[in-house]
Design a protein around this motif. Structure first.
Motif, short mmCIF file in Angstrom:
data_model
loop_
_atom_site.label_atom_id
_atom_site.label_comp_id
_atom_site.label_asym_id
_atom_site.label_seq_id
_atom_site.Cartn_x
_atom_site.Cartn_y
_atom_site.Cartn_z
N VAL A 113 0.86 -1.18 0.00
CA VAL A 113 0.00 0.00 0.00
C VAL A 113 0.89 1.23 0.00
O VAL A 113 1.62 1.48 0.96
N HIS A 114 0.85 1.96 -1.09
CA HIS A 114 1.68 3.15 -1.27
C HIS A 114 0.81 4.38 -1.03
O HIS A 114 -0.17 4.61 -1.73
N ARG A 115 1.17 5.16 -0.02
CA ARG A 115 0.41 6.35 0.35
C ARG A 115 1.28 7.57 0.06
O ARG A 115 2.36 7.72 0.61
N ARG A 116 0.79 8.44 -0.83
CA ARG A 116 1.54 9.64 -1.20
C ARG A 116 0.71 10.87 -0.88
O ARG A 116 -0.42 11.03 -1.33
N THR A 117 1.30 11.77 -0.09
CA THR A 117 0.66 13.04 0.25
C THR A 117 1.41 14.15 -0.47
O THR A 117 2.63 14.30 -0.30
N GLY A 118 0.69 14.92 -1.30
CA GLY A 118 1.31 16.00 -2.07
C GLY A 118 1.05 17.36 -1.45
O GLY A 118 -0.03 17.61 -0.90
N TYR A 119 2.04 18.25 -1.53
CA TYR A 119 1.96 19.58 -0.91
C TYR A 119 2.30 20.66 -1.93
O TYR A 119 3.07 20.44 -2.88
N ASP A 120 1.73 21.87 -1.71
CA ASP A 120 2.09 23.00 -2.54
C ASP A 120 3.30 23.73 -1.94
O ASP A 120 3.86 23.28 -0.93
N LYS A 121 3.67 24.86 -2.54
CA LYS A 121 4.88 25.56 -2.12
C LYS A 121 4.79 26.12 -0.70
O LYS A 121 5.81 26.39 -0.05
#
Length: 254
Positions: free
Chosen positions: A220-228
């Motif tokens: 299970v690959h969990r990726r959390t993306g963020y802005d600048k």
């Protein structure tokens, strides 16, 4: 006095060796319990235990009323998660669809995604990762079943703060393609992400949706993306059957 190895272990060892050597090929039917009792001069229960041992190891699968078969082998999809979703990869991608579909096409296979969209309250864990109030906040959830040559290969569920993507293409149950990626289609720019990978046995729902044989673990690959500004934009949870995927990372030693 040495402990005697159970007879069914020896039968399983022999059948496993024949599978490893290719004498029993993927998809080939194994001898029936009755045939094994005659071949190895054992009871039917011993033959059943031997087949059960190979099933637990993920080497064979059983079909009700049809018998046991050598498990088919999938061609693994190889992912470099270091560059997946990177801006440079998006700029180099000239194929319609997202990077996942493009990679499958490059490998000579045919990709397909079944997409469904809903608005609901996310789990406490996902809400926390998105910086939302778990008791009140809503998320737009894009659930995808990803197929390679019509075989289910992965589940990919993305969670977005509802107020962030309201009225965008991400609300539609369609494949979303944009020059900068899925997030860019909603005017959102991801500048970094955090990854977490866990390995476990699948749930009953995952087994059914992915047509998983017994004894198949999933990553299970969990990726959390963020802005600048460090604001979380999305949590994507991808469920990858262990027999169909290879995950690679390029990591600098600096």
């Amino acid at each position: 006095m040495a402990k005697q190895t159970p007879r069914y272990h020896a039968i399983a060892d022999d059948l496993r060796l024949r599978i490893d050597r290719g004498e029993l090929a993927p998809g080939q039917k194994l001898p029936t319990e009755e045939e094994l009792t005659t071949q190895y001069e054992v009871s039917r229960n011993t033959a059943r235990l031997a087949l059960g041992r190979l099933t637990e190891e993920g080497l064979i699968v059983s079909a009700q009323g049809r018998g046991s078969f050598v498990r088919e082998r999938y061609t693994p999809a190889v992912w470099n998660w270091s560059v997946l979703e990177s801006r440079s990869a998006h700029e180099a991608n000239h194929t319609a669809g997202d990077q996942w579909a493009s990679l499958i096409v490059e490998n000579g296979n045919t990709p397909r995604q079944d997409v469904s969209v809903s608005i609901r309250r996310p789990s406490v864990e996902v809400a926390t990762q998105l910086g939302l109030d778990p008791a009140t906040a809503l998320a737009v959830v894009r659930e995808r079943v990803r197929y390679v040559d019509d075989e289910p290969y992965a589940l990919a569920d993305s969670f977005f703060p509802e107020e962030l993507v309201r009225g965008t293409a991400l609300m539609l149950p369609d494949d979303v393609s944009a020059p900068g990626g899925v997030l860019a289609s909603a005017g959102l720019i991801q500048v970094r992400y955090e990854d977490e990978i866990t390995v476990r046995m699948p749930t009953r729902d995952e087994m059914e949706r992915l047509a998983l044989p017994a004894a198949t673990p999933v990553a299970v690959h969990r990726r959390t993306g963020y802005d600048k500004d460090g604001k979380p934009l999305r949590v994507m949870i991808t469920t990858l059957p262990g027999d169909r995927h290879v995950i690679r990372y390029d990591v600098s030693a600096d």
